[in-house]
Design an enzyme around this catalytic site. Structure first.
Site, PDB file in Angstrom:
ATOM      1  N   GLU A  76       0.821  -1.108   0.002  1.00  0.00           N
ATOM      2  CA  GLU A  76      -0.102  -0.081   0.057  1.00  0.00           C
ATOM      3  C   GLU A  76       0.863   1.271  -0.068  1.00  0.00           C
ATOM      4  O   GLU A  76       1.953   1.270   0.689  1.00  0.00           O
ATOM      5  CB  GLU A  76      -0.954  -0.128   1.492  1.00  0.00           C
ATOM      6  CG  GLU A  76      -1.914  -1.145   1.466  1.00  0.00           C
ATOM      7  CD  GLU A  76      -3.202  -0.711   0.457  1.00  0.00           C
ATOM      8  OE1 GLU A  76      -3.319   0.067   0.130  1.00  0.00           O
ATOM      9  OE2 GLU A  76      -4.254  -1.707   0.683  1.00  0.00           O
ATOM     10  N   ASP A 130      -7.115   1.549  -7.558  1.00  0.00           N
ATOM     11  CA  ASP A 130      -6.133   2.153  -6.988  1.00  0.00           C
ATOM     12  C   ASP A 130      -4.931   1.048  -7.731  1.00  0.00           C
ATOM     13  O   ASP A 130      -5.250   0.212  -8.165  1.00  0.00           O
ATOM     14  CB  ASP A 130      -5.827   1.953  -5.480  1.00  0.00           C
ATOM     15  CG  ASP A 130      -6.202   0.452  -5.069  1.00  0.00           C
ATOM     16  OD1 ASP A 130      -7.408   0.015  -5.608  1.00  0.00           O
ATOM     17  OD2 ASP A 130      -5.564  -0.050  -4.157  1.00  0.00           O
TER      18      ASP A 130
END
Length: 183
Positions: free
Chosen positions: A116, A164
């Protein structure tokens, strides 16, 4: 950057309970790049750690009530300032991809590593994030060489659900940094 028993040396460790073992004889062959910000669009708080450890307070922000029930994790987070936080050892299966498919193969959590980046789809990622992501990726390739040819975004393995790391992520820049020799 070094790995010891699945952990990055020098990364801040925040062990998540949200992981399990990979299937027998499965090793990571895919890197999945994600982004996250909690609350959405805000950076620097304790909330990502809280989400990945199952301790997020659903009353601390209206958005948290929607996600507090989730049992998710990533292997690592790279914050805006370049700090690396590791939640799950790389040899274990983090719960980051959800329903997913890569090159015809389902259940990407089984064979991937999820990293992430603290950010949003549309805000430029920082130089520190690119540098750290490339360094981590090179260390992973040293242990899991197939990752070198299998790096993708969450949006590519779950296109009906996820966006994303978004258009703000510069894949060409990332790949150039990864390809540079380590010193």
């Amino acid at each position: 950057m070094l790995l010891e028993q699945g952990w990055l040396v020098g990364a801040r460790r925040v062990p998540s309970p949200h992981y399990d073992c990979r299937p027998d004889d499965e090793t990571p062959t895919l890197l999945v790049v994600h982004n996250i910000s909690l609350p959405p669009g805000e950076f620097g708080g304790p909330w990502i750690d809280a989400l990945f450890t199952g301790t997020i307070d659903p009353q601390a922000h209206p958005f948290f009530a929607e996600i507090a029930h989730l049992r998710v994790s990533a292997h690592c987070l790279i914050r805006r300032d370049g700090e690396i936080v590791q939640y799950v050892p790389f040899d274990k299966r983090a719960w980051h991809a959800g329903v997913s498919q890569y090159q015809g193969r389902e259940r990407c959590n089984d064979f991937s590593i999820g990293i992430e980046l603290e950010g949003t789809d549309t805000l430029a990622y920082t130089d520190a994030q690119y540098q750290q992501l490339a360094a981590v990726t090179r260390a992973l390739i040293d242990c899991y060489p197939d990752i070198a040819k299998n790096m993708t975004g969450h949006c590519d393995i779950a296109p009906d659900r996820k966006t994303d790391p978004g258009p703000a992520f510069d894949w060409a820049r990332f790949r150039v940094l990864v390809s540079k020799e380590t010193t």
